[in-house]
Design an enzyme around this catalytic site. Structure first.
Site, PDB file in Angstrom:
ATOM      1  N   CYS A   1     -17.274 -23.612 -18.736  1.00  0.00           N
ATOM      2  CA  CYS A   1     -17.423 -24.571 -19.829  1.00  0.00           C
ATOM      3  C   CYS A   1     -18.577 -25.554 -19.568  1.00  0.00           C
ATOM      4  O   CYS A   1     -19.722 -25.152 -19.528  1.00  0.00           O
ATOM      5  CB  CYS A   1     -16.087 -25.277 -20.073  1.00  0.00           C
ATOM      6  SG  CYS A   1     -15.914 -25.994 -21.707  1.00  0.00           S
ATOM      7  N   HIS A   2     -18.287 -26.832 -19.391  1.00  0.00           N
ATOM      8  CA  HIS A   2     -19.312 -27.843 -19.146  1.00  0.00           C
ATOM      9  C   HIS A   2     -19.664 -27.997 -17.657  1.00  0.00           C
ATOM     10  O   HIS A   2     -20.609 -28.702 -17.317  1.00  0.00           O
ATOM     11  CB  HIS A   2     -18.877 -29.210 -19.694  1.00  0.00           C
ATOM     12  CG  HIS A   2     -18.915 -29.285 -21.187  1.00  0.00           C
ATOM     13  ND1 HIS A   2     -17.903 -28.782 -21.976  1.00  0.00           N
ATOM     14  CD2 HIS A   2     -19.843 -29.794 -22.038  1.00  0.00           C
ATOM     15  CE1 HIS A   2     -18.200 -28.996 -23.250  1.00  0.00           C
ATOM     16  NE2 HIS A   2     -19.372 -29.589 -23.319  1.00  0.00           N
ATOM     17  N   ALA A   3     -18.906 -27.348 -16.775  1.00  0.00           N
ATOM     18  CA  ALA A   3     -19.133 -27.500 -15.336  1.00  0.00           C
ATOM     19  C   ALA A   3     -20.537 -27.114 -14.876  1.00  0.00           C
ATOM     20  O   ALA A   3     -21.035 -27.704 -13.907  1.00  0.00           O
ATOM     21  CB  ALA A   3     -18.081 -26.721 -14.553  1.00  0.00           C
TER      22      ALA A   3
END
Length: 186
Positions: free
Chosen positions: A112-114
């Protein structure tokens, strides 16, 4: 499912982590026999969320990132959550930890946003990866090649886009960890 007995996985997270992107991979890693340690910026508990807005579970922190060395871990999992990843990405200890994992060639999984954390650690140039679609420009601007697929493997990395990709991400992450040179030495 591959076996990860005695395989030590660090999970880096803070308040605002996307609940299922931490809890489901952690459960699967533990079920495979891995020793999982939740690392965060401060001791205590961290707050999970659903879709960045709704508070969900709190998770116990096992260790503070500034108190550990990447040397004691065999792999890293980075859950998403916009606030989580945005908070962690600018922390020097997080960047140092991720660079040490990369320099040692240890496996790294991010969803995801990691991947923002990988961008800020300076690790993305020349890498092929995926993420939540809204950060594709950040990845490209950092010198990475972004693709829209549920899971992407590139060297020691496994990346994925979003919670709906978790089944494929978890299967690939565990297989990737089990087949890594680190696991072969155990």
């Amino acid at each position: 499912m591959p076996e990860l007995t005695d395989f030590r996985v660090a999970v880096l997270a803070t308040d605002g982590f996307e609940e299922v992107e931490l809890t489901e991979p952690v459960k699967a890693l533990k079920d495979a026999g891995a020793e999982v340690t939740i690392l965060s910026l401060k001791p205590g508990k961290i707050q999970g969320v659903r879709h960045d807005l709704d508070k969900t579970v709190k998770v116990n922190v096992d260790r503070v990132i500034g108190d550990v060395s990447a040397e004691v871990f065999d792999a890293v999992h980075l859950p998403g959550g916009t606030v989580n990843a945005d908070s962690l990405r600018m922390v020097p200890e997080v960047q140092t930890f991720l660079r040490a994992i990369q320099e040692a060639g240890k496996p790294l999984a991010a969803i995801c946003h990691a991947p923002w954390e990988l961008v800020s650690a300076g690790l993305v140039p020349g890498r092929k990866l995926t993420s939540y679609y809204t950060i594709q420009d950040d990845i490209r601007n950092a010198g990475g090649s972004w693709v829209d697929r549920e899971v992407v493997e590139d060297g020691n990395w496994v990346t994925s886009r979003q919670p709906s990709d978790l089944p494929a991400f978890i299967r690939t992450m565990i297989t990737h960890f089990a087949q890594s040179p680190v696991a072969a030495r155990r």
